[in-house]
Structures are given as structure tokens and as C-alpha cells.
Motif scaffolding. Structure first.
Motif, PDB file in Angstrom:
ATOM      1  N   GLU A 199      -3.295  -0.093  -9.437  1.00 44.09           N
ATOM      2  CA  GLU A 199      -4.346   0.886  -9.156  1.00 44.09           C
ATOM      3  C   GLU A 199      -4.146   1.434  -7.749  1.00 44.09           C
ATOM      4  OE1 GLU A 199      -6.655   2.000 -11.157  1.00 44.09           O
ATOM      5  OE2 GLU A 199      -6.204   0.660 -12.840  1.00 44.09           O
ATOM      6  N   PRO A 200      -4.524   2.710  -7.507  1.00 42.70           N
ATOM      7  CA  PRO A 200      -4.381   3.271  -6.160  1.00 42.70           C
ATOM      8  C   PRO A 200      -5.126   2.440  -5.121  1.00 42.70           C
ATOM      9  CG  PRO A 200      -4.857   5.007  -7.734  1.00 42.70           C
ATOM     10  CD  PRO A 200      -5.038   3.712  -8.467  1.00 42.70           C
ATOM     11  N   TRP A 201      -4.442   2.182  -4.005  1.00 44.19           N
ATOM     12  CA  TRP A 201      -5.066   1.392  -2.939  1.00 44.19           C
ATOM     13  C   TRP A 201      -6.177   2.172  -2.274  1.00 44.19           C
ATOM     14  CZ3 TRP A 201      -5.367   2.727   2.246  1.00 44.19           C
ATOM     15  CH2 TRP A 201      -5.892   1.739   3.093  1.00 44.19           C
ATOM     16  N   ASP A 202      -7.267   1.482  -1.958  1.00 44.24           N
ATOM     17  CA  ASP A 202      -8.357   2.059  -1.181  1.00 44.24           C
ATOM     18  C   ASP A 202      -8.987   0.936  -0.376  1.00 44.24           C
ATOM     19  OD1 ASP A 202     -11.461   2.793  -0.887  1.00 44.24           O
ATOM     20  OD2 ASP A 202     -10.280   4.654  -1.009  1.00 44.24           O
ATOM     21  N   ALA A 203      -9.197   1.175   0.891  1.00 45.13           N
ATOM     22  CA  ALA A 203      -9.703   0.122   1.772  1.00 45.13           C
ATOM     23  C   ALA A 203     -11.066  -0.392   1.342  1.00 45.13           C
ATOM     24  CB  ALA A 203      -9.774   0.643   3.212  1.00 45.13           C
ATOM     25  N   GLU A 204     -11.847   0.436   0.620  1.00 43.66           N
ATOM     26  CA  GLU A 204     -13.183   0.026   0.206  1.00 43.66           C
ATOM     27  C   GLU A 204     -13.224  -0.424  -1.254  1.00 43.66           C
ATOM     28  OE1 GLU A 204     -15.636  -0.294   2.244  1.00 43.66           O
ATOM     29  OE2 GLU A 204     -14.578   0.561   3.964  1.00 43.66           O
ATOM     30  N   THR A 205     -12.657   0.394  -2.149  1.00 40.44           N
ATOM     31  CA  THR A 205     -12.795   0.123  -3.581  1.00 40.44           C
ATOM     32  C   THR A 205     -11.682  -0.743  -4.162  1.00 40.44           C
ATOM     33  OG1 THR A 205     -11.634   2.187  -4.149  1.00 40.44           O
ATOM     34  CG2 THR A 205     -14.040   2.296  -3.886  1.00 40.44           C
ATOM     35  N   ALA A 212       7.354  -2.419   8.172  1.00 40.50           N
ATOM     36  CA  ALA A 212       6.770  -2.649   9.500  1.00 40.50           C
ATOM     37  C   ALA A 212       7.012  -1.458  10.410  1.00 40.50           C
ATOM     38  CB  ALA A 212       7.372  -3.921  10.101  1.00 40.50           C
ATOM     39  N   SER A 213       8.204  -0.855  10.304  1.00 38.45           N
ATOM     40  CA  SER A 213       8.507   0.314  11.124  1.00 38.45           C
ATOM     41  C   SER A 213       7.579   1.465  10.790  1.00 38.45           C
ATOM     42  CB  SER A 213       9.959   0.742  10.913  1.00 38.45           C
ATOM     43  OG  SER A 213      10.857  -0.292  11.225  1.00 38.45           O
ATOM     44  N   LEU A 214       7.281   1.634   9.517  1.00 35.50           N
ATOM     45  CA  LEU A 214       6.403   2.724   9.089  1.00 35.50           C
ATOM     46  C   LEU A 214       4.959   2.474   9.498  1.00 35.50           C
ATOM     47  CD1 LEU A 214       6.449   5.400   7.582  1.00 35.50           C
ATOM     48  CD2 LEU A 214       6.111   4.160   5.454  1.00 35.50           C
ATOM     49  N   ILE A 215       4.547   1.206   9.491  1.00 37.45           N
ATOM     50  CA  ILE A 215       3.162   0.872   9.886  1.00 37.45           C
ATOM     51  C   ILE A 215       2.961   1.051  11.382  1.00 37.45           C
ATOM     52  CG2 ILE A 215       1.518  -1.029  10.116  1.00 37.45           C
ATOM     53  CD1 ILE A 215       2.473  -2.068   7.427  1.00 37.45           C
ATOM     54  N   TRP A 216       3.897   0.551  12.175  1.00 40.35           N
ATOM     55  CA  TRP A 216       3.728   0.545  13.636  1.00 40.35           C
ATOM     56  C   TRP A 216       4.550   1.633  14.309  1.00 40.35           C
ATOM     57  CZ3 TRP A 216       4.602  -4.923  11.999  1.00 40.35           C
ATOM     58  CH2 TRP A 216       3.384  -5.571  11.780  1.00 40.35           C
ATOM     59  N   ASN A 270      -5.305  -4.680   5.620  1.00 37.83           N
ATOM     60  CA  ASN A 270      -5.738  -3.396   5.084  1.00 37.83           C
ATOM     61  C   ASN A 270      -5.834  -2.335   6.176  1.00 37.83           C
ATOM     62  OD1 ASN A 270      -6.655  -3.425   2.018  1.00 37.83           O
ATOM     63  ND2 ASN A 270      -7.099  -5.448   2.859  1.00 37.83           N
ATOM     64  N   ALA A 271      -6.196  -2.756   7.380  1.00 38.17           N
ATOM     65  CA  ALA A 271      -6.225  -1.805   8.491  1.00 38.17           C
ATOM     66  C   ALA A 271      -4.820  -1.278   8.801  1.00 38.17           C
ATOM     67  CB  ALA A 271      -6.829  -2.467   9.729  1.00 38.17           C
ATOM     68  N   GLN A 272      -3.800  -2.167   8.687  1.00 36.77           N
ATOM     69  CA  GLN A 272      -2.426  -1.729   8.932  1.00 36.77           C
ATOM     70  C   GLN A 272      -1.943  -0.800   7.829  1.00 36.77           C
ATOM     71  OE1 GLN A 272      -1.455  -2.647  11.981  1.00 36.77           O
ATOM     72  NE2 GLN A 272      -3.433  -3.723  11.898  1.00 36.77           N
ATOM     73  N   VAL A 273      -2.297  -1.126   6.573  1.00 33.99           N
ATOM     74  CA  VAL A 273      -1.902  -0.274   5.454  1.00 33.99           C
ATOM     75  C   VAL A 273      -2.500   1.125   5.614  1.00 33.99           C
ATOM     76  CG1 VAL A 273      -2.094   0.052   2.954  1.00 33.99           C
ATOM     77  CG2 VAL A 273      -1.565  -2.205   3.881  1.00 33.99           C
ATOM     78  N   GLY A 274      -3.688   1.203   6.210  1.00 31.42           N
ATOM     79  CA  GLY A 274      -4.317   2.500   6.428  1.00 31.42           C
ATOM     80  C   GLY A 274      -3.528   3.420   7.329  1.00 31.42           C
TER      81      GLY A 274
END
Length: 334
Positions: free
Chosen positions: A156-162, A329-333, A179-183
Motif C-alpha cells: 500500500e502507498p506509504w503515508d506517515a499518518e495512514t 541513505a544517500s537519498l534520505i540524507w 518515518n520522519a526520514q522516509v518523509g
């Protein structure tokens, strides 16, 4: 008759018998002295490292298992330590790979033709004309033809809330941080689409650190493969460090040969000779690593071949995971 008292350590007061206190380890010479003596000491250290490096590199490249056996036999001071050798060659290799991999031209989507080794490295970073996918258990991150990033968790599509990432084995605070990093991913992906060099540079900066984690894990695989040899884990770590240092050194050699062929205008005979050298150097890598295992652990050809195949498979899987984690990790940070 006046007798000059023996010097004492300024830290603990113990008698001194050399350049360091035998009780607390403090050196007898600090920085509060003539600058010329500090420069002289630095030069001595530099030239000593150079002399050890000149003894270490030929043995590393041409004598499988020699450095590891020398280390186990106690002949350590004449060679560069396994940790320093691996760190030096690892950083040098990825710095060279970063220079060898061409930059993307975002104006027209073209880029300079890379060398063979650079092209393989570049393909591991991104595929701007096709699909880019990074997968982990329960998680899929993908992009079709450079489009927006799709993040799915449990199909399912990721969503920080749902539909946030939730791993039961992690505490709530760790899941919230994850989840904050994935955002950050969608925003950073948009930046990468504008300037792909951002990801390329971040990837090459992160990969050496990721490989430092890989070597101890590979040493654990060696421990399992040679469990009945009753060697300490640190012995396997030395073998792993020397093996990976050799691989980094050979990658440097291959990049140098490939760059010489692509960047220099050479006579046909010399270009053909460099091509043969590149092929022989590539062939030497698995032969060397097989001999490395055989000479260090002293097992027969068939048993060494069986364990070499299993370790090569394990190394391939570990490299895939390390590359994927370093890319993510490179894409996140970014």
C-alpha cells in the motif's frame, strides 16, 4: 661526585627508560618544544609510513596470503597495519571512482562516455532512462523513467499518518524517527531529478562507510566457514581486511588501465597491450582470493573451492545489500 638523577615521567613520576612511560604510556616529548624538532618527527613518521607502504603494496598485490601469515607470525612493524591499509585503499578507490564516473548533463540529458569500470559503477547508482527500484522486506521504493518516487509499505502507498512504516521489533521512537526520514525521500528525489550529480556524490561519500560495516560481517562468514579451525574472530578479521584491501587495490589498477585507454591517444599495439593487462588483472582477482584462502587456512583445493564459492555468494549478497542501503541513505540524507 654529582650524579644526574634519572628522568621521571611528568604525569605519574615513574622512571623513564624510553620515549614513552612504561606505566601510564605518556610520551616524553610533547608539543611544547622547538618547531623544527616537531617538523623532523613528522617527516620521520611520513617516510617510515612510505617505506612500509612500499613493502606492503607489492606483497598485497602479488603474494596471496603473505601479509596475513606475516601478521599472525608476529612480523607486523615492517608492514602497514591491516586496518590502515584497508581504509587508505578503500577511500582512494571510491575517490578515484567518483572522479572516473562522468557527471550528468541535465540540460540535454546526455553525458560523456564513461570507461567500462565507471559505467558499471554508474549503473549501480541510477538508471535515468528505465526503472529504479530499491526493495526491503515489506518496503518497495520505485520510480519509472525518472518520474515521482513511489513508496509502498505492505503493498500500500506509504503515508506517515495512514500507512506508516511499523516494525514490531523496533521501539515506537525508532519507528517515528524512521518515518520522519522516509518523509525526506520525495523532496530529495525531486532535487536529484534536477541535478543527478547530488545523488552520485552522496553515494560515493556513503559507500566507504558502508563497506567498513561489510568487512566485519564478512569476517563472521569466514569464522563460520572455518569453524573447526578454531581461529579467533580477530584472525578472520585480519584475513577479511587484507582480502578487501587487495580488491580495492585491483579496482584502482583496473580504473587506471581503463582510463589510460579511453583518455590517451595510444598506438594500436600499446592499446592492445593495456587491454590484455586489464583482462589479466580482472582474472587475477578471483585467482588471488582463492589462493589467499588456501594459503592462510591450509585446506585442500576442493574444500577451498567449495568454501570460496559459498563465500563469494555471501559476499555478493552482502554487497547488494550494502549498495542498496548506501543508495537509500544517500537519498534520505542528501
Amino acid at each position: 661526585m654529582n650524579i644526574t638523577p634519572a628522568p621521571h615521567c611528568e604525569n605519574c613520576g615513574s622512571p623513564l627508560y624510553g620515549e614513552h612511560c612504561y606505566v601510564c604510556g605518556q610520551p616524553t616529548r610533547g608539543l611544547v618544544r622547538h618547531f623544527s624538532t616537531i617538523v623532523g618527527d613528522a617527516a620521520d613518521s611520513l617516510f617510515d609510513i612510505d617505506s612500509r607502504l612500499m613493502r606492503t603494496l607489492p606483497a598485497l598485490l602479488l603474494k596471496p596470503g603473505f601479509l596475513s601469515r606475516e601478521y599472525f607470525d608476529g612480523h607486523r612493524v615492517r608492514y602497514v597495519s591491516p586496518v590502515r591499509l584497508f581504509i587508505f585503499l578503500c577511500i582512494a578507490t571510491f575517490f578515484a571512482a567518483k572522479l572516473a564516473t562522468p557527471s550528468f548533463d541535465v540540460d540535454d540529458g546526455s553525458k560523456a562516455a564513461p570507461s567500462a569500470s565507471a559505467a558499471q559503477t554508474e549503473a549501480a547508482i541510477a538508471e535515468p532512462s528505465g526503472a529504479t527500484t530499491v526493495s526491503a522486506p515489506g518496503v518497495t521504493i520505485s520510480s519509472e523513467n525518472g518520474s515521482d518516487l513511489n513508496i509502498n509499505f505492505n503493498d500500500e502507498p506509504w503515508d506517515a499518518e495512514t500507512n506508516p512504516l511499523i516494525f514490531d521489533w523496533l521501539p515506537d521512537a525508532a519507528n517515528a524517527w524512521l518515518n520522519a526520514q522516509v518523509g525526506h525521500l520525495p523532496t530529495n528525489w525531486a532535487r536529484v531529478r534536477e541535478d543527478p550529480d547530488l545523488l552520485r556524490n552522496a553515494f560515493y561519500s556513503a559507500l566507504p562507510t558502508a563497506l567498513f560495516v561489510l568487512v566485519p560481517v564478512f569476517a563472521l562468514l569466514l569464522k563460520l566457514a572455518y569453524l573447526f579451525k578454531r581461529r579467533l574472530y580477530m584472525e578472520h578479521l585480519v584475513v577479511a581486511l587484507h582480502g578487501h584491501a587487495f580488491a580495492c587495490a585491483m579496482l584502482l589498477v583496473l580504473m587506471a588501465l581503463s582510463s589510460a585507454q579511453s583518455l590517451l591517444t595510444l598506438p594500436a599495439a600499446l592499446a592492445a597491450a593495456l587491454g590484455w593487462l586489464e583482462w589479466l588483472a580482472t582474472l587475477w582477482i578471483p585467482i588471488y582470493l582463492w589462493l589467499h584462502l588456501k594459503r592462510v587456512y591450509g585446506q585442500g583445493a576442493w574444500m577451498t573451492s567449495l568454501k570460496f564459492a559459498a563465500l563469494a555468494l555471501g559476499e555478493g549478497l552482502l554487497l547488494s545489500v550494502v549498495a542498496a542501503v548506501a543508495l537509500l541513505a544517500s537519498l534520505i540524507w542528501l
